[in-house]
Design an enzyme around this catalytic site. Structure first.
Site, PDB file in Angstrom:
ATOM      1  N   ASP A 364     -14.131  -6.494  26.705  1.00  0.00           N
ATOM      2  CA  ASP A 364     -13.130  -5.447  26.847  1.00  0.00           C
ATOM      3  C   ASP A 364     -12.550  -5.482  28.258  1.00  0.00           C
ATOM      4  OD1 ASP A 364     -11.902  -2.877  25.869  1.00  0.00           O
ATOM      5  OD2 ASP A 364     -13.039  -2.080  27.566  1.00  0.00           O
ATOM      6  N   GLU A 400     -10.343  -9.923  26.127  1.00  0.00           N
ATOM      7  CA  GLU A 400      -9.163  -9.071  26.030  1.00  0.00           C
ATOM      8  C   GLU A 400      -8.481  -9.247  27.383  1.00  0.00           C
ATOM      9  OE1 GLU A 400      -8.012  -4.516  24.820  1.00  0.00           O
ATOM     10  OE2 GLU A 400      -9.642  -4.801  26.251  1.00  0.00           O
TER      11      GLU A 400
END
Length: 719
Positions: A364, A400
């Site tokens: 993330d 990401e």
């Protein structure tokens, strides 16, 4: 067998008095049992002393306290003879309270070991957790939180029987990722025993695995399973952080996702799940959140890292060290520039691979992990450490590739070998299919045939110049973050009032189209258009060059009622509604993935467009009349029909032809010479195609559809 003294777990040969703490070793970090006792090692570069606090079994009563007697290279350590797995403990760190200098020590707070393997207690928001006075934040609040703090439990490692089951090690060319939430995936599945629904055991159940196998999924990517804390704001509103992107313990599992069936601990239930998935040939990836912690900004609590060494664990503005750099939007940013913080992340990753047998990670806001002193660095210490690591260099690493800080958007900018979520693919494919349908006679930004072809072929503008493989582009049109696929085609606007932010949260630019009616509809024309677009988007994402990712529920028509940010909705909004599953859409998705598996339309290599000795192009583009697609025609804003002749597919034994029609009208498409058989037609509910015939004739290409044909000799047997 163990004897117990005031909740302190001792070996049978231990006396009834608390033993003296020995110096022990500064490695490994955390608490480790060696069969004779437990060694404790805790990093803090700025603490002046560190105490080990022992608790009863449920962590509510402190029964003993020791000063860690040794200090080596910023690691405080000690060894407790006779201690054994099951021991519950916390830490108290002594040092200066100088927020203006980044120091926030408060020994009245019991802190969680960052290396905790198992967390004891249910976190409840209380004033005692805050080291800073809520009214006067530069002053200390010295109320003791021992009775309420989260504690760690010593565990026995290396004790799980994997029965010879090993990770699948699926090659990238064969990888199909399925992103899911452990609870949401099976909570409403009537094929599972009620007590297993929504848990690790539920995902590892035979019925869950059967669905994944029916589709052709090779790899599941689990939304965060690390131990989280719900934000105080959500708690006040009666909501939870359902997605789990607010980690406190990077080695411990979220116990709320465990069923506890058969008396299994969360660790063992998780490993049983991994074992079952591996037995079925399915890999397990974890979505991990090393970019920030659950301690929030300067107004947040002292739960672990902040109290142990705030100035080392977090990025602080050099000229304002009472505050935090916030490149994450979550109040703080983990400072991976610090060697011991980098070690924490590396040790955590190795633990999940080595002890828990996971197959890789999705990071993330991964740009945070590459941030040096002057922004993102492709050769940052973290990437170098991973590249040389004998464990981590062999598993799948997915970024990401952005954060919200300066220069944080780094799609295409990660090192070779890393995969990246490619939002260029998402946005251009939504523009081409969805916005073209919404505006059939108007130009649409990003909806040209040139943009479509570029993204279909692994975004060569982003990855080829950096010598990266096509498979490093993770192609998706929907992820957990945003509308579901069904909602993308049912809502023009987000409907997020349930999140408690007056519909301000979530993406405002979704490139969605409700096909004429906002929300549910029984209009046949609306439903037909929605179905066509769903199938076209699914086929495009799953057949494109690169690594495909499917968001759980999109294969069966799951809706979230137009909520495009349901991170706080632990209810039927986010739980996949299996009783209402669209079986035709499931069958369609399975057929597309069968085609990918058998034919692999695009190989994991860059195509040149050149011809071989027989004059066959490895890849060629065509207009509907069969003429080459070239020059200014690529950017014609109103032409939305094209063909892709793949002379060298990745696996099929003969050329493949992919035909695309994003127009609102049917068109005839002139086929190349040869004998052709249609393998997939997205205008049909299950994708079945019966057309077979000679080339140099016009193929009936339906509106809003994609068709794949195979030349004679491709050796494909449709299911």
């Amino acid at each position: 067998m163990n004897s117990r003294f005031a909740g302190y777990i001792l070996s049978d040969d231990q006396s009834d008095e608390h033993p003296a703490l020995q110096p022990g070793l500064p490695w490994p970090m955390g608490a480790h049992w060696d069969g004779q006792g437990v060694n404790f090692a805790v990093f803090s570069a700025n603490a002046q002393a560190m105490e080990l606090c022992l608790f009863n079994e449920d962590g509510t009563q402190e029964v003993a306290r020791y000063r860690l007697p040794a200090h080596t290279s910023d690691v405080w350590h000690g060894y407790l003879p006779g201690a054994a797995p099951g021991l519950v403990y916390g830490l108290r760190a002594y040092g200066p309270w100088r927020p203006d200098r980044g120091q926030r020590f408060d020994a009245s707070k019991v802190l969680l070991d960052p290396y905790a393997r198992e967390v004891v207690g249910d976190f409840v928001w209380r004033e005692e957790h805050f080291a800073a006075d809520r009214e006067h934040p530069l002053h200390m609040d010295t109320h003791d939180n021992a009775a309420f703090a989260l504690k760690a439990r010593v565990v026995r490692e290396g004790d799980f029987d994997w029965a010879g089951v090993t990770p699948p090690h699926t090659p990238l060319a064969d990888t199909v990722i399925y992103e899911l939430h452990v609870k949401g995936f099976s909570k409403l599945s009537e094929k599972l025993p009620p007590e297993l629904r929504g848990t690790y055991a539920g995902l590892g159940h035979a019925a869950s695995i059967a669905h994944l196998q029916r589709l052709g999924i090779t790899t599941v990517s689990l939304l965060p399973v690390h131990f989280p804390v719900d934000e105080e704001r959500l708690n006040r509103m009666g909501l939870v952080n359902y997605w789990g992107y607010n980690t406190l313990a990077f080695f411990a599992l979220n116990p709320r996702l465990a069923s506890g069936h058969q008396g299994l601990s969360p660790r063992d239930e998780f490993r049983q799940m991994v074992k079952a998935l591996h037995t079925a040939g399915i890999e397990v990836l974890l979505d991990v959140v090393y970019n920030h912690t659950a301690e929030s900004d300067e107004t947040g609590p002292n739960l672990s890292f902040r109290g142990l060494d705030n100035a080392s664990y977090y990025r602080l503005p050099p000229d304002d060290r009472a505050h935090y750099e916030n490149h994450t939007g979550c109040g703080n940013t983990v400072d991976i520039r610090q060697p011991r913080v980098l070690q924490l992340v590396m040790d955590s990753l190795r633990y999940w691979v080595g002890e828990m047998h996971v197959d890789g990670f999705r990071f993330d806001l991964a740009s945070v992990l590459g941030r040096g002193d002057n922004g993102f660095e492709r050769n940052a210490a973290f990437f170098t450490a991973v590249a040389q690591d004998p464990v981590l260099s062999r598993v799948k690493m997915i970024a990401e590739p952005w954060d919200i800080g300066p220069g944080g958007y780094q799609v295409g900018g990660f090192p070779r070998g890393w995969l990246e979520w490619n939002d260029h693919f998402r946005d251009h494919m939504r523009s081409f299919w969805v916005q073209s349908a919404a505006h059939p006679s108007q130009p649409v930004d990003g909806a040209t045939r040139g943009a479509f072809a570029l993204r279909l072929c692994a975004s060569s503008d982003l990855y080829q110049p950096r010598q990266r493989a096509p498979a490093e582009s993770v192609n998706y049109v929907v992820s957990h973050d945003g509308f579901t696929l069904a909602d993308l085609l049912s809502y023009n606007e987000r409907h997020n009032l349930a999140n408690g932010e007056d519909n301000r949260d979530g993406h405002g630019h979704n490139l969605s189209f409700n096909c004429g009616v906002e929300g549910p509809s029984d209009d046949p024309a609306v439903l037909t258009l929605r179905g066509r677009l769903q199938r076209a988007l699914l086929a495009t994402a799953l057949l494109a060059q690169g690594t495909p990712m499917l968001c759980a529920g999109d294969e069966l028509g799951h809706t979230q009622g137009g909520n495009n940010n349901p991170y706080c909705q632990d209810n039927p909004t986010t739980w996949i509604d299996w009783p209402k599953a669209d079986d035709d859409l499931i069958a369609f998705t399975a057929r597309v993935l069968w085609l990918r598996r058998q034919a692999l339309p695009f190989g994991n290599r860059w195509y040149s467009g050149l011809t071989d000795a027989l004059g066959l192009h490895d890849l060629a583009w065509m207009q509907r009349d069969g003429a080459p697609l070239q020059g200014g025609a690529w950017d014609d804003p109103l032409e939305r029909v094209l063909g892709c002749l793949i002379g060298r597919p990745g696996r099929a034994g003969a050329p493949l032809l992919l035909l695309v029609n994003a127009d609102a009208e049917d068109h005839g498409f002139m086929l190349p010479a040869g004998v052709w058989q249609a393998m997939l037609d997205t205008s049909q509910a299950t994708g079945r195609a019966d057309w077979y015939g000679q080339g140099e004739t016009r193929f009936p290409l339906r509106a809003h559809s994609l068709v794949v044909l195979a030349a004679a000799g491709a050796d494909l047997d449709p299911p």
